[in-house]
Design a protein around this motif. Structure first.
Motif, PDB file in Angstrom:
ATOM      1  N   THR A   6       0.889  -1.337  -0.037  1.00 15.16           N
ATOM      2  CA  THR A   6      -0.116  -0.029  -0.051  1.00 15.16           C
ATOM      3  C   THR A   6       0.891   1.494  -0.072  1.00 15.16           C
ATOM      4  O   THR A   6       1.796   1.432   0.520  1.00 15.16           O
ATOM      5  CB  THR A   6      -0.807  -0.181   1.250  1.00 15.16           C
ATOM      6  N   THR A   7       0.395   2.313  -0.627  1.00 22.09           N
ATOM      7  CA  THR A   7       1.099   3.495  -0.571  1.00 22.09           C
ATOM      8  C   THR A   7       0.576   4.398   0.505  1.00 22.09           C
ATOM      9  O   THR A   7       0.843   5.617   0.731  1.00 22.09           O
ATOM     10  CB  THR A   7       0.785   4.342  -1.871  1.00 22.09           C
ATOM     11  N   GLN A   8      -0.241   3.997   1.348  1.00 23.61           N
ATOM     12  CA  GLN A   8      -0.937   4.601   2.410  1.00 23.61           C
ATOM     13  C   GLN A   8       0.191   4.756   3.780  1.00 23.61           C
ATOM     14  O   GLN A   8       0.896   4.157   3.627  1.00 23.61           O
ATOM     15  CB  GLN A   8      -2.175   3.763   3.155  1.00 23.61           C
ATOM     16  N   LEU A   9       0.134   6.012   4.189  1.00 20.45           N
ATOM     17  CA  LEU A   9       0.991   6.325   4.985  1.00 20.45           C
ATOM     18  C   LEU A   9       0.668   6.266   6.418  1.00 20.45           C
ATOM     19  O   LEU A   9       1.627   5.921   7.500  1.00 20.45           O
ATOM     20  CB  LEU A   9       1.401   7.844   4.925  1.00 20.45           C
ATOM     21  N   LEU A  10      -0.407   6.444   6.656  1.00 19.37           N
ATOM     22  CA  LEU A  10      -1.159   6.381   8.007  1.00 19.37           C
ATOM     23  C   LEU A  10      -2.170   5.492   8.260  1.00 19.37           C
ATOM     24  O   LEU A  10      -3.110   5.550   7.355  1.00 19.37           O
ATOM     25  CB  LEU A  10      -1.582   7.695   8.589  1.00 19.37           C
ATOM     26  N   PHE A  11      -2.256   4.776   9.413  1.00 23.25           N
ATOM     27  CA  PHE A  11      -3.061   3.453   9.665  1.00 23.25           C
ATOM     28  C   PHE A  11      -3.883   3.821  10.795  1.00 23.25           C
ATOM     29  O   PHE A  11      -3.458   4.283  11.911  1.00 23.25           O
ATOM     30  CB  PHE A  11      -2.283   2.173   9.674  1.00 23.25           C
ATOM     31  N   THR A  12      -5.138   3.269  10.946  1.00 18.68           N
ATOM     32  CA  THR A  12      -6.050   3.386  12.004  1.00 18.68           C
ATOM     33  C   THR A  12      -5.615   2.371  12.942  1.00 18.68           C
ATOM     34  O   THR A  12      -4.929   1.509  12.641  1.00 18.68           O
ATOM     35  CB  THR A  12      -7.465   3.362  11.661  1.00 18.68           C
ATOM     36  N   GLU A  13      -6.102   2.217  14.275  1.00 14.14           N
ATOM     37  CA  GLU A  13      -5.998   1.174  15.105  1.00 14.14           C
ATOM     38  C   GLU A  13      -6.429  -0.093  14.508  1.00 14.14           C
ATOM     39  O   GLU A  13      -5.895  -1.273  14.719  1.00 14.14           O
ATOM     40  CB  GLU A  13      -6.588   1.663  16.456  1.00 14.14           C
ATOM     41  N   SER A  14      -7.742  -0.185  13.956  1.00 12.65           N
ATOM     42  CA  SER A  14      -8.240  -1.064  13.202  1.00 12.65           C
ATOM     43  C   SER A  14      -7.260  -1.693  12.351  1.00 12.65           C
ATOM     44  O   SER A  14      -7.281  -2.720  11.905  1.00 12.65           O
ATOM     45  CB  SER A  14      -9.639  -0.795  12.756  1.00 12.65           C
ATOM     46  N   ASP A  15      -6.856  -0.904  11.677  1.00  9.58           N
ATOM     47  CA  ASP A  15      -5.863  -1.334  10.330  1.00  9.58           C
ATOM     48  C   ASP A  15      -4.638  -2.181  10.806  1.00  9.58           C
ATOM     49  O   ASP A  15      -4.230  -2.855  10.638  1.00  9.58           O
ATOM     50  CB  ASP A  15      -5.186  -0.123   9.546  1.00  9.58           C
ATOM     51  N   VAL A  16      -4.135  -1.375  12.089  1.00  9.89           N
ATOM     52  CA  VAL A  16      -2.660  -2.039  12.718  1.00  9.89           C
ATOM     53  C   VAL A  16      -3.163  -3.485  13.258  1.00  9.89           C
ATOM     54  O   VAL A  16      -2.680  -4.492  13.072  1.00  9.89           O
ATOM     55  CB  VAL A  16      -2.406  -1.181  13.751  1.00  9.89           C
ATOM     56  N   MET A  17      -4.419  -3.453  13.937  1.00 12.38           N
ATOM     57  CA  MET A  17      -5.021  -4.925  14.548  1.00 12.38           C
ATOM     58  C   MET A  17      -5.002  -5.696  13.358  1.00 12.38           C
ATOM     59  O   MET A  17      -4.534  -6.891  13.608  1.00 12.38           O
ATOM     60  CB  MET A  17      -6.286  -4.663  15.051  1.00 12.38           C
ATOM     61  N   ALA A  18      -5.653  -5.455  12.042  1.00 14.10           N
ATOM     62  CA  ALA A  18      -5.633  -6.250  10.966  1.00 14.10           C
ATOM     63  C   ALA A  18      -4.399  -6.892  10.443  1.00 14.10           C
ATOM     64  O   ALA A  18      -4.203  -8.037  10.202  1.00 14.10           O
ATOM     65  CB  ALA A  18      -6.703  -5.806   9.977  1.00 14.10           C
TER      66      ALA A  18
END
Length: 69
Positions: A6-18
């Motif tokens: 991914t080119t996404q730079l910032l992730f939510t807590e849910s993204d990190v969990m997944a």
């Protein structure tokens, strides 16, 4: 979700969990221990891709991750 593709730079807590296959409690614990450092934007908490990768890299260096064959 994979962080590598991914080119996404910032992730939510849910993204990190997944991405790391961790519970919300574990992510919060890692944050409180300073092992995952969040970025706060207004009321939102996000995690930098580079910080997540560095956390995983550190686990490998410390021998906390073992790979199955």
């Amino acid at each position: 979700m994979t962080l590598v593709k991914t080119t996404q730079l910032l992730f939510t807590e849910s993204d990190v969990m997944a991405a790391l296959h961790l519970s919300r409690t574990t992510v919060i614990k890692l944050r409180s221990e300073g092992k995952l450092v969040p970025v706060k934007i207004g009321k939102s908490i996000r995690y930098k891709k580079s910080d997540i990768s560095a956390f995983v890299d550190q686990l490998v260096v410390e021998g906390q991750i073992t790979w199955r064959k």
